[in-house]
Scaffold this motif. Structure first.
Motif, PDB file in Angstrom:
ATOM      1  N   UNK A  76       0.873  -1.179   0.000  1.00 49.68           N
ATOM      2  CA  UNK A  76       0.000   0.000   0.000  1.00 49.68           C
ATOM      3  C   UNK A  76       0.910   1.229   0.000  1.00 49.68           C
ATOM      4  N   UNK A  77       1.225   1.738  -1.180  1.00 48.86           N
ATOM      5  CA  UNK A  77       2.181   2.843  -1.274  1.00 48.86           C
ATOM      6  C   UNK A  77       1.507   4.215  -1.304  1.00 48.86           C
ATOM      7  N   UNK A  78       0.204   4.267  -1.103  1.00 49.46           N
ATOM      8  CA  UNK A  78      -0.490   5.540  -1.139  1.00 49.46           C
ATOM      9  C   UNK A  78       0.001   6.496  -0.049  1.00 49.46           C
ATOM     10  N   UNK A  79       0.342   5.966   1.110  1.00 45.79           N
ATOM     11  CA  UNK A  79       0.788   6.863   2.195  1.00 45.79           C
ATOM     12  C   UNK A  79       2.163   7.456   1.905  1.00 45.79           C
ATOM     13  N   UNK A  80       2.898   6.914   0.960  1.00 38.91           N
ATOM     14  CA  UNK A  80       4.218   7.464   0.597  1.00 38.91           C
ATOM     15  C   UNK A  80       4.085   8.750  -0.221  1.00 38.91           C
ATOM     16  N   UNK A  81       2.926   9.000  -0.810  1.00 40.10           N
ATOM     17  CA  UNK A  81       2.737  10.175  -1.649  1.00 40.10           C
ATOM     18  C   UNK A  81       2.027  11.298  -0.924  1.00 40.10           C
TER      19      UNK A  81
END
Length: 83
Positions: A76-81
């Motif tokens: 879940x890479x959404x929190x990286x952006x």
């Protein structure tokens, strides 16, 4: 001898006074220049900031991918952006 030294004393002090006067006159210019330099961002500083943000995001994505792999789930890479 004493009068000779007293006669030369003003000549020696005039350089000191002139230096002080020059420092007083140039002080506002130096202060304004320093303020402008602190308040503005150069192109190289902006590039460094963008590069740092990209590296931090890539590091975050890599960590999330390793965590997801260990946990057996999709990353879940959404929190990286998020900024």
């Amino acid at each position: 001898m004493r009068y000779w030294i007293i006669g030369l004393l003003p000549l020696g002090l005039s350089g000191c006074i002139a230096k002080t006067a020059l420092d007083v006159v140039t002080l506002p210019v130096k202060a304004a220049s320093k303020t402008v330099d602190v308040m503005t961002t150069s192109q190289s500083e902006a590039d460094e900031k963008r590069g740092r943000a990209v590296r931090e995001r890539e590091e975050c994505i890599g960590k999330e991918q390793r965590r997801a792999e260990r946990a057996g789930r999709a990353p879940d890479i959404d929190h990286c952006y998020r900024d």
